[in-house]
Scaffold this motif. Structure first.
Motif, PDB file in Angstrom:
ATOM      1  N   GLY A  72       0.822  -1.210   0.000  1.00  0.00           N
ATOM      2  CA  GLY A  72       0.000   0.000   0.000  1.00  0.00           C
ATOM      3  C   GLY A  72       0.855   1.260   0.000  1.00  0.00           C
ATOM      4  N   LYS A  73       1.843   1.313   0.887  1.00  0.00           N
ATOM      5  CA  LYS A  73       2.726   2.475   0.978  1.00  0.00           C
ATOM      6  C   LYS A  73       3.573   2.617  -0.282  1.00  0.00           C
ATOM      7  CE  LYS A  73       2.952   2.086   6.010  1.00  0.00           C
ATOM      8  NZ  LYS A  73       3.804   1.734   7.167  1.00  0.00           N
ATOM      9  N   ALA A  74       3.995   1.481  -0.834  1.00  0.00           N
ATOM     10  CA  ALA A  74       4.789   1.515  -2.062  1.00  0.00           C
ATOM     11  C   ALA A  74       3.978   2.094  -3.218  1.00  0.00           C
ATOM     12  CB  ALA A  74       5.278   0.113  -2.415  1.00  0.00           C
ATOM     13  N   GLU A  75       2.713   1.690  -3.324  1.00  0.00           N
ATOM     14  CA  GLU A  75       1.871   2.167  -4.415  1.00  0.00           C
ATOM     15  C   GLU A  75       1.485   3.640  -4.238  1.00  0.00           C
ATOM     16  OE1 GLU A  75       0.695   0.347  -7.423  1.00  0.00           O
ATOM     17  OE2 GLU A  75       2.636  -0.278  -6.658  1.00  0.00           O
ATOM     18  N   ILE A  76       1.218   4.040  -2.999  1.00  0.00           N
ATOM     19  CA  ILE A  76       0.911   5.449  -2.737  1.00  0.00           C
ATOM     20  C   ILE A  76       2.115   6.323  -3.083  1.00  0.00           C
ATOM     21  CG2 ILE A  76       0.443   7.149  -0.926  1.00  0.00           C
ATOM     22  CD1 ILE A  76      -1.239   4.987   0.471  1.00  0.00           C
ATOM     23  N   GLY A  77       3.306   5.893  -2.626  1.00  0.00           N
ATOM     24  CA  GLY A  77       4.523   6.636  -2.933  1.00  0.00           C
ATOM     25  C   GLY A  77       4.790   6.699  -4.416  1.00  0.00           C
ATOM     26  N   PHE A  78       4.572   5.580  -5.112  1.00  0.00           N
ATOM     27  CA  PHE A  78       4.767   5.545  -6.559  1.00  0.00           C
ATOM     28  C   PHE A  78       3.828   6.529  -7.257  1.00  0.00           C
ATOM     29  CE2 PHE A  78       3.756   3.611 -10.750  1.00  0.00           C
ATOM     30  CZ  PHE A  78       5.028   3.667 -11.308  1.00  0.00           C
ATOM     31  N   GLY A  79       2.573   6.543  -6.819  1.00  0.00           N
ATOM     32  CA  GLY A  79       1.597   7.466  -7.401  1.00  0.00           C
ATOM     33  C   GLY A  79       1.976   8.920  -7.177  1.00  0.00           C
ATOM     34  N   ILE A  80       2.445   9.230  -5.969  1.00  0.00           N
ATOM     35  CA  ILE A  80       2.846  10.600  -5.648  1.00  0.00           C
ATOM     36  C   ILE A  80       4.034  11.034  -6.497  1.00  0.00           C
ATOM     37  CG2 ILE A  80       3.856  12.080  -3.853  1.00  0.00           C
ATOM     38  CD1 ILE A  80       2.202  10.504  -1.809  1.00  0.00           C
ATOM     39  N   LEU A  81       5.046  10.178  -6.582  1.00  0.00           N
ATOM     40  CA  LEU A  81       6.251  10.517  -7.343  1.00  0.00           C
ATOM     41  C   LEU A  81       5.965  10.671  -8.833  1.00  0.00           C
ATOM     42  CD1 LEU A  81       8.775   8.124  -5.542  1.00  0.00           C
ATOM     43  CD2 LEU A  81       8.653  10.610  -5.330  1.00  0.00           C
ATOM     44  N   VAL A  82       5.168   9.761  -9.382  1.00  0.00           N
ATOM     45  CA  VAL A  82       4.822   9.851 -10.808  1.00  0.00           C
ATOM     46  C   VAL A  82       3.974  11.096 -11.067  1.00  0.00           C
ATOM     47  CG1 VAL A  82       3.496   8.770 -12.669  1.00  0.00           C
ATOM     48  CG2 VAL A  82       5.014   7.384 -11.251  1.00  0.00           C
ATOM     49  N   GLY A  83       3.052  11.399 -10.142  1.00  0.00           N
ATOM     50  CA  GLY A  83       2.213  12.583 -10.290  1.00  0.00           C
ATOM     51  C   GLY A  83       3.032  13.861 -10.298  1.00  0.00           C
ATOM     52  N   ILE A  84       3.969  13.972  -9.369  1.00  0.00           N
ATOM     53  CA  ILE A  84       4.822  15.161  -9.312  1.00  0.00           C
ATOM     54  C   ILE A  84       5.688  15.256 -10.566  1.00  0.00           C
ATOM     55  CG2 ILE A  84       6.724  16.282  -8.076  1.00  0.00           C
ATOM     56  CD1 ILE A  84       5.616  15.090  -5.499  1.00  0.00           C
ATOM     57  N   GLY A 114      12.707  18.429  -9.411  1.00  0.00           N
ATOM     58  CA  GLY A 114      12.950  17.129 -10.030  1.00  0.00           C
ATOM     59  C   GLY A 114      14.086  16.370  -9.347  1.00  0.00           C
ATOM     60  N   ILE A 115      15.140  17.087  -8.969  1.00  0.00           N
ATOM     61  CA  ILE A 115      16.251  16.457  -8.264  1.00  0.00           C
ATOM     62  C   ILE A 115      15.790  15.926  -6.910  1.00  0.00           C
ATOM     63  CG2 ILE A 115      18.469  16.897  -7.130  1.00  0.00           C
ATOM     64  CD1 ILE A 115      19.066  18.881  -9.419  1.00  0.00           C
ATOM     65  N   CYS A 116      14.974  16.728  -6.210  1.00  0.00           N
ATOM     66  CA  CYS A 116      14.445  16.296  -4.906  1.00  0.00           C
ATOM     67  C   CYS A 116      13.573  15.055  -5.046  1.00  0.00           C
ATOM     68  CB  CYS A 116      13.650  17.429  -4.262  1.00  0.00           C
ATOM     69  SG  CYS A 116      14.632  18.886  -3.815  1.00  0.00           S
ATOM     70  N   VAL A 117      12.736  15.032  -6.079  1.00  0.00           N
ATOM     71  CA  VAL A 117      11.866  13.881  -6.326  1.00  0.00           C
ATOM     72  C   VAL A 117      12.701  12.652  -6.671  1.00  0.00           C
ATOM     73  CG1 VAL A 117      10.127  12.923  -7.894  1.00  0.00           C
ATOM     74  CG2 VAL A 117       9.884  15.255  -7.023  1.00  0.00           C
ATOM     75  N   PHE A 118      13.742  12.842  -7.476  1.00  0.00           N
ATOM     76  CA  PHE A 118      14.605  11.729  -7.864  1.00  0.00           C
ATOM     77  C   PHE A 118      15.300  11.120  -6.650  1.00  0.00           C
ATOM     78  CE2 PHE A 118      18.825  10.138  -8.978  1.00  0.00           C
ATOM     79  CZ  PHE A 118      18.481   9.145  -9.886  1.00  0.00           C
ATOM     80  N   ILE A 119      15.858  11.983  -5.793  1.00  0.00           N
ATOM     81  CA  ILE A 119      16.542  11.488  -4.592  1.00  0.00           C
ATOM     82  C   ILE A 119      15.572  10.723  -3.701  1.00  0.00           C
ATOM     83  CG2 ILE A 119      17.679  12.195  -2.439  1.00  0.00           C
ATOM     84  CD1 ILE A 119      18.932  14.499  -3.996  1.00  0.00           C
ATOM     85  N   THR A 120      14.376  11.277  -3.534  1.00  0.00           N
ATOM     86  CA  THR A 120      13.362  10.612  -2.706  1.00  0.00           C
ATOM     87  C   THR A 120      12.988   9.257  -3.288  1.00  0.00           C
ATOM     88  OG1 THR A 120      12.466  12.767  -2.053  1.00  0.00           O
ATOM     89  CG2 THR A 120      11.069  10.842  -1.692  1.00  0.00           C
ATOM     90  N   GLY A 121      12.742   9.208  -4.588  1.00  0.00           N
ATOM     91  CA  GLY A 121      12.368   7.959  -5.236  1.00  0.00           C
ATOM     92  C   GLY A 121      13.461   6.912  -5.202  1.00  0.00           C
ATOM     93  N   LEU A 122      14.710   7.372  -5.185  1.00  0.00           N
ATOM     94  CA  LEU A 122      15.852   6.465  -5.164  1.00  0.00           C
ATOM     95  C   LEU A 122      15.882   5.625  -3.888  1.00  0.00           C
ATOM     96  CD1 LEU A 122      18.226   5.975  -7.161  1.00  0.00           C
ATOM     97  CD2 LEU A 122      19.577   7.544  -5.767  1.00  0.00           C
ATOM     98  N   TYR A 123      15.421   6.229  -2.786  1.00  0.00           N
ATOM     99  CA  TYR A 123      15.490   5.549  -1.487  1.00  0.00           C
ATOM    100  C   TYR A 123      14.130   5.091  -0.959  1.00  0.00           C
ATOM    101  CZ  TYR A 123      20.317   7.147  -1.042  1.00  0.00           C
ATOM    102  OH  TYR A 123      21.652   7.353  -1.242  1.00  0.00           O
ATOM    103  N   TYR A 124      13.056   5.617  -1.521  1.00  0.00           N
ATOM    104  CA  TYR A 124      11.737   5.378  -0.933  1.00  0.00           C
ATOM    105  C   TYR A 124      11.358   3.902  -0.896  1.00  0.00           C
ATOM    106  CZ  TYR A 124       6.745   5.591  -0.029  1.00  0.00           C
ATOM    107  OH  TYR A 124       5.495   5.387   0.505  1.00  0.00           O
ATOM    108  N   PHE A 125      11.471   3.210  -2.013  1.00  0.00           N
ATOM    109  CA  PHE A 125      10.974   1.833  -2.096  1.00  0.00           C
ATOM    110  C   PHE A 125      11.791   0.852  -1.252  1.00  0.00           C
ATOM    111  CE2 PHE A 125       9.715   4.085  -5.955  1.00  0.00           C
ATOM    112  CZ  PHE A 125       8.340   4.003  -5.812  1.00  0.00           C
ATOM    113  N   PRO A 126      13.129   0.944  -1.247  1.00  0.00           N
ATOM    114  CA  PRO A 126      13.872   0.100  -0.309  1.00  0.00           C
ATOM    115  C   PRO A 126      13.532   0.413   1.149  1.00  0.00           C
ATOM    116  CG  PRO A 126      15.326   0.973  -1.988  1.00  0.00           C
ATOM    117  CD  PRO A 126      14.028   1.694  -2.131  1.00  0.00           C
ATOM    118  N   LEU A 127      13.272   1.696   1.431  1.00  0.00           N
ATOM    119  CA  LEU A 127      12.972   2.096   2.806  1.00  0.00           C
ATOM    120  C   LEU A 127      11.623   1.571   3.267  1.00  0.00           C
ATOM    121  CD1 LEU A 127      14.211   3.737   5.138  1.00  0.00           C
ATOM    122  CD2 LEU A 127      12.943   5.720   4.308  1.00  0.00           C
ATOM    123  N   VAL A 128      10.657   1.509   2.367  1.00  0.00           N
ATOM    124  CA  VAL A 128       9.342   0.966   2.703  1.00  0.00           C
ATOM    125  C   VAL A 128       9.474  -0.470   3.211  1.00  0.00           C
ATOM    126  CG1 VAL A 128       7.115   0.223   1.763  1.00  0.00           C
ATOM    127  CG2 VAL A 128       8.047   2.444   1.125  1.00  0.00           C
TER     128      VAL A 128
END
Length: 207
Positions: A72-84, A114-128
């Motif tokens: 659930g958290k992975a999909e929500i995060g994915f949606g947020i990152l793709v939306g931004i 975009g750089i901030c979103v990229f950095i967040t996405g780089l670590y978000y899914f392993p962190l979940v």
């Protein structure tokens, strides 16, 4: 033939490759609906990091457990990152029709965001897969950890670039990518994620 014994270096290498192949096939299968890519990334990194960190090589079990606990958290995060990311692309297109000053400001804001979103996405899914926290906390930790460990972030970015570059150049080697390609890079990245997560206090590696 000593190299065929179970504890030989050859057999250990084959065992590791087979486990990486299992993770890779699970990852590709989970990615098929496309909108489940976030969940697939979380499952892949969850199983690989647990393998590296805790020496737990039950990759199929850990993959499914990671998805069950954090999809659930992975999909929500994915949606947020793709939306931004989509909004940023639209902003850059709109900036093209603006005066020079407005174009410069909008482009600069889009690039920084975009750089901030990229950095967040780089670590978000392993962190979940490693932290049972709320989505906004995971996003905050992902970005803060990526900035704090900037050298590792640059290294992960380099590996990701090599992976994308290699994939586009080696389409003829598609069977390799289907069997071990993505999870093979993921296994290397899992080592780096552990270094970062140790530094920010998320995990403690078993010695």
């Amino acid at each position: 033939m000593n190299w065929l014994q179970y504890d030989s270096g050859f057999m250990k290498a084959m065992d590791k490759i087979s486990k990486i192949a299992i993770v890779n096939i699970l990852f590709l299968f989970t990615c098929i609906p496309v909108f489940t890519i976030g969940m697939a990334l979380e499952g892949m990194y969850g199983s690989l990091i647990k393998w590296v960190c805790e020496k737990d090589d039950r990759v199929f079990h850990n993959y499914m457990q990671s998805i069950r606990e954090g999809w659930g958290k992975a999909e929500i995060g994915f949606g947020i990152l793709v939306g931004i990311a989509g909004i940023l692309v639209m902003e850059i297109k709109i900036a093209g029709s603006m005066p020079v000053a407005g174009k410069y400001i909008c482009t600069w804001i889009a690039c920084v965001t975009g750089i901030c979103v990229f950095i967040t996405g780089l670590y978000y899914f392993p962190l979940v897969a490693m932290e049972k926290r709320k989505v906004y906390e995971l996003i905050t930790i992902s970005f803060a950890g990526g900035v704090k460990c900037l050298v590792y972030t640059l290294l992960l970015t380099l590996l990701l670039g090599i992976e994308i570059f290699a994939f586009t150049l080696t389409v003829k080697l598609l069977p390799i990518w289907i069997t071990v390609g993505f999870a093979g890079f993921g296994y290397i990245q899992a080592q780096i994620y552990l270094w970062v997560f140790e530094r920010i206090g998320v995990v403690k590696r078993n010695k």
